[in-house]
Write an enzyme that holds these catalytic residues in place. Structure first.
Site, mmCIF file in Angstrom:
data_model
loop_
_atom_site.group_PDB
_atom_site.id
_atom_site.type_symbol
_atom_site.label_atom_id
_atom_site.label_comp_id
_atom_site.label_asym_id
_atom_site.label_seq_id
_atom_site.Cartn_x
_atom_site.Cartn_y
_atom_site.Cartn_z
ATOM 1 N N CYS A 2 0.775 -1.187 -0.045
ATOM 2 C CA CYS A 2 -0.122 0.036 0.010
ATOM 3 C C CYS A 2 0.862 1.115 -0.028
ATOM 4 C CB CYS A 2 -0.817 0.069 1.201
ATOM 5 S SG CYS A 2 -1.651 -1.615 1.507
ATOM 6 N N ARG A 27 2.544 0.838 -5.890
ATOM 7 C CA ARG A 27 2.714 -0.122 -4.880
ATOM 8 C C ARG A 27 1.699 -1.147 -4.620
ATOM 9 N NH1 ARG A 27 7.133 1.385 -1.595
ATOM 10 N NH2 ARG A 27 6.243 0.174 0.182
ATOM 11 N N TRP A 74 -3.418 -2.326 -1.312
ATOM 12 C CA TRP A 74 -3.560 -3.560 -1.827
ATOM 13 C C TRP A 74 -4.060 -4.559 -0.592
ATOM 14 C CZ3 TRP A 74 -0.544 -8.291 -0.749
ATOM 15 C CH2 TRP A 74 -0.480 -9.022 -1.623
ATOM 16 N N ASN A 100 -0.280 1.081 6.617
ATOM 17 C CA ASN A 100 0.308 -0.113 5.620
ATOM 18 C C ASN A 100 0.930 -1.112 6.662
ATOM 19 O OD1 ASN A 100 -0.028 1.582 3.482
ATOM 20 N ND2 ASN A 100 2.291 1.850 3.102
ATOM 21 N N GLY A 101 0.753 -2.243 6.308
ATOM 22 C CA GLY A 101 1.309 -3.478 7.248
ATOM 23 C C GLY A 101 0.238 -4.338 7.770
ATOM 24 N N GLU A 481 12.216 -17.322 -14.726
ATOM 25 C CA GLU A 481 12.045 -15.755 -14.892
ATOM 26 C C GLU A 481 11.103 -15.422 -16.139
ATOM 27 O OE1 GLU A 481 12.094 -13.519 -12.716
ATOM 28 O OE2 GLU A 481 12.208 -11.530 -14.035
ATOM 29 N N LYS A 485 7.572 -13.589 -15.745
ATOM 30 C CA LYS A 485 7.479 -12.355 -16.479
ATOM 31 C C LYS A 485 6.198 -12.259 -17.442
ATOM 32 C CE LYS A 485 9.161 -9.963 -14.690
ATOM 33 N NZ LYS A 485 10.133 -10.329 -13.843
ATOM 34 N N GLU A 488 2.841 -12.826 -15.149
ATOM 35 C CA GLU A 488 2.601 -11.630 -14.309
ATOM 36 C C GLU A 488 1.866 -10.624 -15.130
ATOM 37 O OE1 GLU A 488 5.859 -10.352 -11.207
ATOM 38 O OE2 GLU A 488 6.528 -10.249 -13.046
ATOM 39 N N HIS A 504 9.621 -35.765 -17.641
ATOM 40 C CA HIS A 504 9.183 -36.584 -16.564
ATOM 41 C C HIS A 504 7.854 -36.064 -16.047
ATOM 42 C CE1 HIS A 504 13.234 -38.327 -16.078
ATOM 43 N NE2 HIS A 504 13.819 -37.070 -16.077
ATOM 44 N N LYS A 603 3.971 -4.151 -5.864
ATOM 45 C CA LYS A 603 5.451 -4.072 -6.274
ATOM 46 C C LYS A 603 6.255 -4.510 -5.248
ATOM 47 C CE LYS A 603 9.148 -2.563 -8.396
ATOM 48 N NZ LYS A 603 9.514 -3.622 -9.335
#
Ligand code: G6P
Length: 608
Positions: A2, A27, A74, A100-101, A481, A485, A488, A504, A603
């Site tokens: 947030c 964020r 968020w 926030n938190g 990665e 990407k 996301e 496998h 983020k």
């Protein structure tokens, strides 16, 4: 996660707060809200982006006043809904709070506060904190905030105002970043320097368990027990243009294209070619411990974890020291064994990722030397590690991490060479690798020049909903990665794995036309990768390969090829990841998604 922004001064708060929210929106962005003091406390909250809040403000008339707080959220407790958006307002004194938190003991506190007669309208832990401040309020907001924070466990950065104290703003922090921008007779408080830098370059970063009371022309910092603390005003290193889009349509593509320069910055002053040495001021005083280390444990989440995985290969391959990598979220809770000579490396762009921060604390408590490979200067991980190396890639705003990843790889390579050269590596061998590293920015430029071709290829495949990314050795994490990407930002289902693992089980997924991206640069396992490509082709998969310039043979195997310059394997992820970043970017744009603010993501994730 947030974003918090708060203002007190002579100007109108609303435009300033909205501008700050826009800067912080990356964020977290599922709801937003603002409260301004003007006699009473006026609050407007909306679900969705800051632009929706702006429209609502335009409809509801101006919110006038020169003291205010604003938040972009968020969701953690409670779905994204107007009643759960911040600010929350208490039911007695006109106290508004943004936070926030996470308040961990919120359930017990809520029961107690209900017994005291408070009525709740949301499911959030923040409303519980608001009511707790309200319950303790006796005409002094600073005192009530200090008292409430003595009762809570968890993490917070917060800002509070109260209509009974029209010239006061109270802010506090524990475990979630908060800084106070000090202007001329005004203060802008924010969870991130990007909301401050347009107004002032002077700021105080609050420490954990600190409270700051601001009036229009002065401020005081104190502990939760009201012991005064002398604040340290520092110059912000951030330049406004670093956080502006410039001519780019999105931050992500801006940051992808910044990589040649960001990599130059990461390496600047750290390479001594003549001696084949790496100079890392941040860890210099621990050189002996690093050389004697018996084991490294690299920790991270998301993209940082993928960089850490490559770090594991680098440390073992170049520095010849045992290394292992782990999700920081798993590390802490499995009772890890830390023996003498264990060094942990916390890898994080933001330096605020809660999982990594907790893992770092756990490792330190068990006696490990802790290093940070972090981008944001002065962030929690940077502060709580014993030593570290900053990435120096500049602010990364796009939620999908790109330049931080290549910065992390460079730093981990430099760190491995720092140790290797002191252990047994010859000047010649080390100098040769360093000389190649110095050429990487120019090589990345060559890969970036292929962006249009990569877009054209991506366009042909991006209606497919399932992709595989395969690589071996150093480029197995690169495959992970690449898949991360793509999923996301384009919401395409993509899996990355070691190329040999495919047979496998996952090979069962391959059907006609499924895009399979191979990182197939020249290296020790090239022939084996070719066999894996054959296995995919014979089942109808469409192969897109990242290959070494000059490898024309591969065109016989792959439908499409993106070339990267020839480079030793240990350094190849730095180049191989670039076409994958571009592919993910183009796929998201073609599919019409908000590249910089993908759904459900934040983020920086400051909750475990
Ligand atoms: C979030 C972001 C990812 C990032 C991860 C770790 O999940 O969406 O892009 O890789 O956090 O972040 P850090 O700041 O620790 O590198």
């Amino acid at each position: 996660m947030c974003g918090i922004v708060a203002y007190i001064g002579a100007k109108q708060a609303r435009p300033l707060l909205i501008e700050g929210l826009k800067r912080l929106e990356y964020r977290g962005y599922d709801s937003a809200g603002i409260a301004v003091l003007n006699g009473a406390v006026s609050v407007v909250r909306t679900v969705g982006r800051v632009s929706v809040l702006e429209d609502r403000l335009a409809e509801s008339g101006d919110l006038k006043g020169s003291v205010g707080i604003a938040h972009t959220r968020w969701a953690t407790h409670g779905e994204p809904a107007e009643r759960n958006a911040h600010p929350h307002v208490d039911d007695r004194h006109g106290i508004a709070l943004i936070h926030n938190g996470i308040i961990e003991n919120y359930a017990a506190l809520r029961t107690w506060l209900e017994e005291q007669g408070h009525t709740f309208t949301s499911e959030t832990d923040t409303e519980v904190l608001t009511m707790l401040i309200s319950e303790l309020y006796d005409g002094d907001l600073e005192k009530a905030v200090q008292g409430a924070l003595r009762e809570v466990t968890g993490a917070y950065a917060l800002a509070a105002i109260c209509e009974k104290e029209p010239d006061t703003l109270v802010v506090a922090r524990k475990g979630s970043p908060l800084m106070v921008g000090v202007g001329a007779d005004e203060y802008i408080v924010a969870s991130d320097a990007s909301a401050i830098v347009a107004h002032t370059s002077r700021a105080v970063t609050l420490d954990d368990y600190q409270v700051c009371k601001l009036t229009r022309d002065s401020f005081r910092t104190s502990t939760l027990d009201n012991v005064a603390v002398t604040p340290r005003i520092q110059e912000l290193e951030l330049e406004l243009e670093q956080i502006e889009l410039g001519d780019y349509p999105h931050y992500m593509i801006k940051e992808i294209f910044e990589q040649p320069n960001s990599l130059r910055n990461t390496m600047r002053g750290r390479i001594d070619l003549r001696e084949g040495r790496v100079v890392l001021g941040g860890v210099g005083q621990y050189a002996r411990e690093l050389v004697k280390a018996r084991r490294f444990i690299l920790l991270g989440q998301g993209t940082a974890l993928h960089a850490a995985m490559i770090g594991e290969y680098l440390l073992e391959d170049l520095a010849k020291v045992p290394a292992e990598v782990e999700y920081s979220s798993e590390f802490r809770y499995r009772n890890p064994i830390i023996e003498e000579g264990t060094v942990i490396i916390a890898v994080s762009q933001s330096g605020e990722t809660a999982d990594t921060l907790s893992a770092l604390h756990e490792a330190k408590e068990r006696g490990a030397l802790a290093l940070g490979v972090v981008n944001v200067v002065g962030s929690s991980i940077a502060r709580d590690t014993d030593a570290g190396v900053y990435l120096r890639v500049g602010p990364e705003i796009g939620v999908a991490s790109t330049k931080a990843f290549t910065g992390q790889l460079s730093v981990l390579t430099l760190l491995s060479l720092f140790i290797a050269r002191r252990r047994f590596m010859s000047v010649e061998q080390s100098s040769e690798i360093l000389r190649t590293m110095e050429r990487i920015p120019e090589m990345v430029e060559r890969v970036l020049a292929e962006s249009d071709q990569i877009r054209a290829v991506t366009e042909r495949y991006c209606d497919r909903e399932n992709w595989l990314f395969l690589g071996r050795g150093y480029n197995y994490p690169t495959a992970l990665e690449g898949a991360l990407k793509l999923k996301e930002i384009s919401y395409i289902h993509a899996e990355g794995m070691p190329a040999a693992e495919m047979k496998h089980g996952p090979i069962a997924l391959i059907n006609h036309g499924m895009p399979v991206v191979f990182i197939a640069n020249k290296g020790a396992q090239y022939e084996k990768v070719m066999s894996n490509i054959e296995e995919v082709r014979s089942r109808g998969g469409r192969v897109i390969a990242v290959a070494t310039e000059g490898d024309t043979d591969i065109k016989r195997y792959a439908e499409d090829v993106f070339y990267i310059p020839e480079i030793p394997e240990a350094l190849s992820p730095l180049l191989a990841v670039v076409p994958l970043q571009l592919m993910a970017y183009h796929a998201a744009v073609i599919r019409g998604h908000d590249v910089d603010k993908p759904r459900n993501l934040a983020k920086s994730v400051t909750v475990e």
